[in-house]
Design a protein around this motif. Structure first.
Motif, PDB file in Angstrom:
ATOM      1  N   TYR A   1      54.626  27.170  28.824  1.00  0.00           N
ATOM      2  CA  TYR A   1      54.482  26.857  30.956  1.00  0.00           C
ATOM      3  C   TYR A   1      54.316  28.282  31.536  1.00  0.00           C
ATOM      4  CZ  TYR A   1      58.987  30.896  30.610  1.00  0.00           C
ATOM      5  OH  TYR A   1      59.357  31.487  30.636  1.00  0.00           O
ATOM      6  N   ALA A   2      54.482  29.834  31.301  1.00  0.00           N
ATOM      7  CA  ALA A   2      53.523  30.427  31.420  1.00  0.00           C
ATOM      8  C   ALA A   2      52.332  30.969  31.023  1.00  0.00           C
ATOM      9  CB  ALA A   2      54.950  32.095  31.361  1.00  0.00           C
ATOM     10  N   GLY A   3      51.977  30.348  31.100  1.00  0.00           N
ATOM     11  CA  GLY A   3      50.381  30.223  31.224  1.00  0.00           C
ATOM     12  C   GLY A   3      49.489  30.498  32.613  1.00  0.00           C
ATOM     13  N   PHE A   4      48.622  30.680  32.994  1.00  0.00           N
ATOM     14  CA  PHE A   4      47.822  30.971  34.034  1.00  0.00           C
ATOM     15  C   PHE A   4      46.083  31.171  33.835  1.00  0.00           C
ATOM     16  CE2 PHE A   4      49.664  34.835  34.242  1.00  0.00           C
ATOM     17  CZ  PHE A   4      48.214  35.825  34.686  1.00  0.00           C
ATOM     18  N   GLY A   5      45.184  31.023  35.046  1.00  0.00           N
ATOM     19  CA  GLY A   5      44.608  30.801  35.411  1.00  0.00           C
ATOM     20  C   GLY A   5      44.371  32.277  36.288  1.00  0.00           C
ATOM     21  N   ILE A   6      43.244  32.450  36.807  1.00  0.00           N
ATOM     22  CA  ILE A   6      43.677  34.293  38.127  1.00  0.00           C
ATOM     23  C   ILE A   6      41.240  33.868  38.230  1.00  0.00           C
ATOM     24  CG2 ILE A   6      43.191  35.702  35.810  1.00  0.00           C
ATOM     25  CD1 ILE A   6      45.638  36.845  38.969  1.00  0.00           C
ATOM     26  N   ILE A   7      42.045  34.215  40.058  1.00  0.00           N
ATOM     27  CA  ILE A   7      40.113  34.037  40.356  1.00  0.00           C
ATOM     28  C   ILE A   7      40.039  34.818  41.284  1.00  0.00           C
ATOM     29  CG2 ILE A   7      38.553  32.646  41.608  1.00  0.00           C
ATOM     30  CD1 ILE A   7      41.017  30.452  39.562  1.00  0.00           C
ATOM     31  N   ILE A   8      39.894  36.533  41.278  1.00  0.00           N
ATOM     32  CA  ILE A   8      39.492  36.450  41.920  1.00  0.00           C
ATOM     33  C   ILE A   8      38.644  36.692  43.106  1.00  0.00           C
ATOM     34  CG2 ILE A   8      39.388  39.702  42.726  1.00  0.00           C
ATOM     35  CD1 ILE A   8      40.802  40.064  40.051  1.00  0.00           C
TER      36      ILE A   8
ATOM     37  N   GLN B   1      26.780  32.564  43.269  1.00  0.00           N
ATOM     38  CA  GLN B   1      26.987  32.733  44.584  1.00  0.00           C
ATOM     39  C   GLN B   1      27.390  34.830  45.091  1.00  0.00           C
ATOM     40  OE1 GLN B   1      28.543  29.932  47.092  1.00  0.00           O
ATOM     41  NE2 GLN B   1      27.323  28.356  46.270  1.00  0.00           N
ATOM     42  N   GLY B   2      27.742  35.332  44.404  1.00  0.00           N
ATOM     43  CA  GLY B   2      28.574  36.169  44.881  1.00  0.00           C
ATOM     44  C   GLY B   2      29.873  35.936  45.350  1.00  0.00           C
ATOM     45  N   VAL B   3      29.960  35.381  45.546  1.00  0.00           N
ATOM     46  CA  VAL B   3      32.161  34.738  45.983  1.00  0.00           C
ATOM     47  C   VAL B   3      32.661  35.454  44.801  1.00  0.00           C
ATOM     48  CG1 VAL B   3      34.055  33.385  47.060  1.00  0.00           C
ATOM     49  CG2 VAL B   3      31.510  33.299  47.131  1.00  0.00           C
ATOM     50  N   VAL B   4      33.119  34.495  43.780  1.00  0.00           N
ATOM     51  CA  VAL B   4      33.667  34.750  42.471  1.00  0.00           C
ATOM     52  C   VAL B   4      33.524  35.811  41.718  1.00  0.00           C
ATOM     53  CG1 VAL B   4      34.557  33.790  40.453  1.00  0.00           C
ATOM     54  CG2 VAL B   4      34.551  32.493  42.548  1.00  0.00           C
ATOM     55  N   LEU B   5      34.262  36.837  41.618  1.00  0.00           N
ATOM     56  CA  LEU B   5      34.309  38.395  41.496  1.00  0.00           C
ATOM     57  C   LEU B   5      34.638  38.206  39.954  1.00  0.00           C
ATOM     58  CD1 LEU B   5      35.470  40.605  44.031  1.00  0.00           C
ATOM     59  CD2 LEU B   5      33.298  40.141  43.312  1.00  0.00           C
ATOM     60  N   LEU B   6      35.336  37.013  39.492  1.00  0.00           N
ATOM     61  CA  LEU B   6      36.536  37.235  38.245  1.00  0.00           C
ATOM     62  C   LEU B   6      37.099  36.182  38.082  1.00  0.00           C
ATOM     63  CD1 LEU B   6      38.270  40.571  36.144  1.00  0.00           C
ATOM     64  CD2 LEU B   6      39.640  38.456  36.633  1.00  0.00           C
ATOM     65  N   ALA B   7      37.615  35.539  36.992  1.00  0.00           N
ATOM     66  CA  ALA B   7      38.029  34.668  36.625  1.00  0.00           C
ATOM     67  C   ALA B   7      38.182  34.335  35.154  1.00  0.00           C
ATOM     68  CB  ALA B   7      37.074  33.167  37.565  1.00  0.00           C
ATOM     69  N   GLY B   8      39.157  33.499  34.903  1.00  0.00           N
ATOM     70  CA  GLY B   8      40.139  33.558  33.849  1.00  0.00           C
ATOM     71  C   GLY B   8      40.715  33.156  33.428  1.00  0.00           C
ATOM     72  N   ARG B   9      41.814  33.038  32.183  1.00  0.00           N
ATOM     73  CA  ARG B   9      43.614  31.868  32.307  1.00  0.00           C
ATOM     74  C   ARG B   9      43.426  32.873  30.911  1.00  0.00           C
ATOM     75  NH1 ARG B   9      43.496  29.039  27.798  1.00  0.00           N
ATOM     76  NH2 ARG B   9      45.433  28.476  27.950  1.00  0.00           N
ATOM     77  N   THR B  10      45.423  32.703  30.762  1.00  0.00           N
ATOM     78  CA  THR B  10      45.726  33.522  29.807  1.00  0.00           C
ATOM     79  C   THR B  10      45.710  32.952  28.371  1.00  0.00           C
ATOM     80  OG1 THR B  10      47.723  32.351  30.322  1.00  0.00           O
ATOM     81  CG2 THR B  10      47.400  34.255  31.178  1.00  0.00           C
ATOM     82  N   LEU B  11      45.378  33.140  26.840  1.00  0.00           N
ATOM     83  CA  LEU B  11      45.393  32.736  26.943  1.00  0.00           C
ATOM     84  C   LEU B  11      46.541  31.852  25.519  1.00  0.00           C
ATOM     85  CD1 LEU B  11      42.850  35.186  24.752  1.00  0.00           C
ATOM     86  CD2 LEU B  11      42.395  33.281  25.876  1.00  0.00           C
ATOM     87  N   THR B  12      47.321  32.046  26.519  1.00  0.00           N
ATOM     88  CA  THR B  12      49.265  31.401  25.813  1.00  0.00           C
ATOM     89  C   THR B  12      49.115  29.677  26.566  1.00  0.00           C
ATOM     90  OG1 THR B  12      50.008  31.876  28.319  1.00  0.00           O
ATOM     91  CG2 THR B  12      50.201  33.402  26.147  1.00  0.00           C
TER      92      THR B  12
ATOM     93  N   LEU C   1      39.290  40.564  49.655  1.00  0.00           N
ATOM     94  CA  LEU C   1      40.067  39.945  48.428  1.00  0.00           C
ATOM     95  C   LEU C   1      40.996  39.236  48.347  1.00  0.00           C
ATOM     96  CD1 LEU C   1      38.863  43.010  46.209  1.00  0.00           C
ATOM     97  CD2 LEU C   1      37.352  40.811  46.695  1.00  0.00           C
ATOM     98  N   TYR C   2      40.844  38.174  47.370  1.00  0.00           N
ATOM     99  CA  TYR C   2      42.139  36.617  47.405  1.00  0.00           C
ATOM    100  C   TYR C   2      42.496  36.965  46.589  1.00  0.00           C
ATOM    101  CZ  TYR C   2      41.391  36.306  52.719  1.00  0.00           C
ATOM    102  OH  TYR C   2      41.784  36.491  53.716  1.00  0.00           O
ATOM    103  N   ILE C   3      43.227  36.159  45.814  1.00  0.00           N
ATOM    104  CA  ILE C   3      43.667  36.228  44.301  1.00  0.00           C
ATOM    105  C   ILE C   3      44.009  34.786  44.385  1.00  0.00           C
ATOM    106  CG2 ILE C   3      44.487  36.278  42.093  1.00  0.00           C
ATOM    107  CD1 ILE C   3      44.770  38.619  42.552  1.00  0.00           C
ATOM    108  N   TYR C   4      43.461  33.558  43.912  1.00  0.00           N
ATOM    109  CA  TYR C   4      44.534  32.166  43.580  1.00  0.00           C
ATOM    110  C   TYR C   4      44.382  32.685  42.432  1.00  0.00           C
ATOM    111  CZ  TYR C   4      40.653  28.467  43.050  1.00  0.00           C
ATOM    112  OH  TYR C   4      39.454  28.474  42.184  1.00  0.00           O
ATOM    113  N   LYS C   5      45.919  31.500  41.694  1.00  0.00           N
ATOM    114  CA  LYS C   5      46.533  32.104  40.704  1.00  0.00           C
ATOM    115  C   LYS C   5      46.970  30.145  39.955  1.00  0.00           C
ATOM    116  CE  LYS C   5      51.113  32.223  38.484  1.00  0.00           C
ATOM    117  NZ  LYS C   5      52.288  33.040  38.517  1.00  0.00           N
ATOM    118  N   ILE C   6      46.110  29.645  38.932  1.00  0.00           N
ATOM    119  CA  ILE C   6      46.223  28.592  39.104  1.00  0.00           C
ATOM    120  C   ILE C   6      46.780  28.060  37.951  1.00  0.00           C
ATOM    121  CG2 ILE C   6      44.299  27.201  40.409  1.00  0.00           C
ATOM    122  CD1 ILE C   6      42.576  27.942  37.949  1.00  0.00           C
ATOM    123  N   GLN C   7      47.929  27.145  37.648  1.00  0.00           N
ATOM    124  CA  GLN C   7      48.671  26.491  36.936  1.00  0.00           C
ATOM    125  C   GLN C   7      48.291  25.502  36.082  1.00  0.00           C
ATOM    126  OE1 GLN C   7      52.271  28.528  37.567  1.00  0.00           O
ATOM    127  NE2 GLN C   7      52.215  29.618  35.084  1.00  0.00           N
TER     128      GLN C   7
END
Length: 111
Positions: A60-67, A46-57, A8-14
């Motif tokens: 500057y601190a807001g971000f998206g995350i993909i597991i 394809q079963g690769v991404v398990l969860l993806a979403g973003r903060t509702l802020t 498993l991996y996480i990537y955080k995007i801003q």
């Protein structure tokens, strides 16, 4: 369900341009974010991404995350690099190896 040979991996995007979330996206950013969403939808199907979403802020601190799952660090890096928002420098990304400690019930998708 994750196959044992995958990790498993996480990537955080801003956003690279903070005003994108505070003042609105340009038409080009809007197009690229649409490509980003389509890319993540394909990986989810394809079963690769398990969860993806973003903060509702929208600060500057807001971000998206993909597991997601991948066979190796190199494969995980390729998934991040191929994200249109990252490749076209609308979003910056940070990649982390991840281990789930607890898993609850499935989260219903946003409407």
């Amino acid at each position: 369900y994750i196959m044992a040979e995958k990790s498993l991996y996480i990537y955080k995007i801003q956003p690279v341009r903070q005003e994108m979330v505070t003042g609105g996206r340009t038409s080009e950013e809007d197009h690229i974010v649409g490509e980003h969403s389509s890319y993540l939808e394909r990986l989810t199907k394809q079963g690769v991404v398990l969860l993806a979403g973003r903060t509702l802020t929208n600060d500057y601190a807001g971000f998206g995350i993909i597991i997601f799952s991948a066979e190796s660090q190199q494969a995980a890096e390729k998934i991040v690099r191929n994200d249109p928002a990252v490749a076209q420098r609308v979003m910056r990304a940070e990649l982390y190896p991840f281990r789930a400690g607890l898993v609850g019930q499935p989260i219903p998708p946003a409407e």
